[in-house]
Motif scaffolding. Structure first.
Motif, short mmCIF file in Angstrom:
data_model
loop_
_atom_site.label_atom_id
_atom_site.label_comp_id
_atom_site.label_asym_id
_atom_site.label_seq_id
_atom_site.Cartn_x
_atom_site.Cartn_y
_atom_site.Cartn_z
N ARG A 293 -4.08 -32.71 -8.29
CA ARG A 293 -4.64 -31.23 -8.49
C ARG A 293 -4.73 -30.52 -6.96
O ARG A 293 -4.61 -29.40 -6.78
N PHE A 296 -2.02 -27.77 -5.90
CA PHE A 296 -1.95 -26.57 -6.46
C PHE A 296 -3.19 -25.90 -5.63
O PHE A 296 -4.21 -26.07 -5.45
N CYS A 297 -2.79 -24.23 -5.76
CA CYS A 297 -3.73 -23.60 -5.26
C CYS A 297 -4.84 -23.32 -6.36
O CYS A 297 -5.93 -23.33 -5.98
N ASP A 298 -4.35 -23.32 -7.43
CA ASP A 298 -5.30 -22.93 -8.52
C ASP A 298 -4.93 -23.85 -9.83
O ASP A 298 -4.06 -23.72 -10.46
N SER A 300 -6.18 -24.50 -12.41
CA SER A 300 -6.56 -24.08 -13.57
C SER A 300 -5.27 -23.55 -14.40
O SER A 300 -5.13 -23.20 -15.51
N ARG A 301 -4.09 -23.12 -13.41
CA ARG A 301 -2.83 -22.65 -14.22
C ARG A 301 -2.03 -23.60 -14.99
O ARG A 301 -1.08 -23.19 -15.57
N VAL A 302 -2.55 -24.98 -14.89
CA VAL A 302 -1.87 -26.01 -15.33
C VAL A 302 -2.72 -26.60 -16.80
O VAL A 302 -3.83 -26.89 -16.36
N ASP A 389 -0.89 -17.13 -2.74
CA ASP A 389 -1.56 -17.88 -4.06
C ASP A 389 -0.61 -18.99 -4.70
O ASP A 389 -0.70 -19.22 -5.78
N VAL A 390 0.01 -19.74 -3.95
CA VAL A 390 0.61 -21.03 -4.37
C VAL A 390 0.14 -22.07 -3.45
O VAL A 390 0.14 -21.91 -2.05
N GLU A 397 3.23 -24.59 -10.36
CA GLU A 397 1.86 -23.50 -10.63
C GLU A 397 2.70 -22.15 -10.90
O GLU A 397 1.71 -21.44 -11.66
N LEU A 398 3.64 -21.77 -10.30
CA LEU A 398 4.22 -20.41 -10.91
C LEU A 398 5.41 -20.38 -11.47
O LEU A 398 6.38 -19.90 -10.66
N ARG A 401 7.63 -17.07 -11.97
CA ARG A 401 7.79 -16.46 -10.57
C ARG A 401 9.02 -17.30 -9.66
O ARG A 401 9.86 -16.74 -9.30
#
Length: 417
Positions: A293, A296-298, A300-302, A389-390, A397-398, A401
């Motif tokens: 975890r 990752f920056c966030d 919750s994206r996964v 944001d990554v 994560e993105l 993009r």
């Protein structure tokens, strides 16, 4: 379960999630089993349908044969959990397993590589538009395994330290509509062989030469190489040592020569601490999941289920001394990389003529985004981006993009052709 063959001119069309359709789907899949694609395997997969009376079915592959039986086997190598409608889409070929997993429509427990391989053991469904293959390639006595999809100009995906080809599933899925995409397990990782770390093995130069051997054996030239973390460092080395094979380099959080580790460089260069990997080290699963975890920056994206699957997969590999030795040997060579002097990484990087695109994450805790400026200074013609944001794995994560950025870069490089 005995499988009766259907007449070749009688296609099976699967549309509704009725009991007969679901039972027929299991039979139809068994009919399409390809022994050649399952060579050397002895594994069990359990398919669980969360909304259907036929709650679980076990596929056991061994000796080039498949046995399909009702119920869940104890301790399967991989467990795939989905709903009946998604299962029918998968069997028919309307969806593929990689896309369904990334969309959260399949939950996986157990071996992620074997879960990904499940689809490759069967002929494509009647509505399939894409073929997923598992390829085994011997290079200098080391067997390398890759997942291959799509047709078109070749793209090679190289994973990071401690990871495997599964970490590139989003890009494999996103690029395979226009490219022949190869997601490779590097030596020592995933399902590839794990030779002992003697001599030059697991240096970045040796890894690059092994990747080049893979390209040669599969007759791949002029390839776009995408590398995450250590895979990005190997992609650079590949372009420096074998420029004729590489069309461009794309680094996603690519490893470089880290200034902060230089005080440990002499110790790492003149000792062999990686041999401690031969001894088991107690590691708790919550620690592993927490570490993943942190990439990752966030987080919750996964989907949370994907983190659990990744942690289980890592725990499985950590029980293998060959994996631990490879992991520590690669880490040692990365940490020992010189950041100053005539033959240092940065001096050599400046000689790379291959077009390159670099993405650094502003929230990456492993490869600090401050290295973006140094890459830009070394390679004035390169494209270098910092994404605010990554974290360390932008392809997961993105994924949309990252896929769009890689695709746009490849189209830009290939446009003059």
């Amino acid at each position: 379960m005995t499988v009766a063959k259907r007449p070749e001119d009688t296609p099976l069309v699967l549309r509704a999630s009725t009991t007969d359709d679901v039972r027929g789907a299991f039979l139809h899949l068994a009919e399409r089993f390809s022994p050649e694609e399952a060579r050397g395997l002895d594994a069990r997969w359990v398919i669980e349908l969360t909304d259907h009376a036929a709650a679980a079915t076990t596929f056991h592959v061994a000796g080039g044969r498949i046995l399909v039986s009702p119920g869940a086997a104890d301790g399967p190598d991989a467990r795939l959990r989905t709903d009946a409608a998604t299962w029918l889409d998968l069997v028919s070929g309307r969806r593929d397993g990689v896309a369904a997993f990334l969309a959260g429509q399949i939950e996986i427990e157990g071996d992620l590589n074997l879960a990904a391989r499940f689809e490759t053991m069967f002929a494509p469904g009647p509505e399939a538009t894409r073929l997923l293959r598992t390829v085994e390639t011997p290079v200098r006595g080391v067997r390398l395994e890759s997942l291959v999809a799509g047709h078109g100009p070749p793209v090679l995906l190289l994973h990071g330290l401690g990871a495997n080809k599964v970490s590139f599933l989003p890009l494999l899925d996103g690029l395979a509509d226009r490219h022949e995409v190869h997601a490779l397990d590097l030596p020592g990782f995933g399902k590839s062989d794990k030779p002992l770390p003697t001599g030059r093995r697991y240096t970045m130069a040796w890894m690059a030469d092994m990747v080049h051997g893979y390209l040669v054996r599969n007759r791949i030239r002029d390839v776009h190489v995408v590398g995450n973390s250590m895979g990005g460092r190997i992609a650079v080395e590949l372009a420096l040592r074998h420029p004729e094979s590489v069309r461009s380099v794309i680094g996603l959080g690519a490893a470089v020569a880290f200034d902060e580790y230089q005080r440990f460089g002499p110790l790492l260069r003149f000792t062999r601490p990686h041999w401690f990997g031969a001894a088991p080290v107690p590691v708790r699963r919550p620690w592993v999941e927490a570490g993943i975890r942190e990439l990752f920056c966030d987080p919750s994206r996964v989907p949370a289920a994907n983190f659990r699957a990744a942690a289980d997969d890592t725990m499985r590999y950590l029980r293998d001394p060959g994996y631990r030795l490879a992991l520590l040997a690669c880490a040692r060579h990365l940490g020992a990389e010189r950041s100053g002097g005539r033959r240092c990484f940065w001096t050599r990087l400046a000689t790379m003529d291959t077009p390159s695109f670099w993405v650094f994450g502003a929230r990456d805790r492993l490869v600090r985004h401050r290295y973006a400026a140094r890459v830009a200074d070394s390679l004035p013609a390169a494209t270098v981006d910092v994404w605010d944001d990554v974290g360390h794995v932008p392809q997961f994560e993105l994924p949309e993009r990252a896929t769009a950025a890689v695709r746009d870069w490849i189209e830009r490089i290939d446009a003059p052709r």
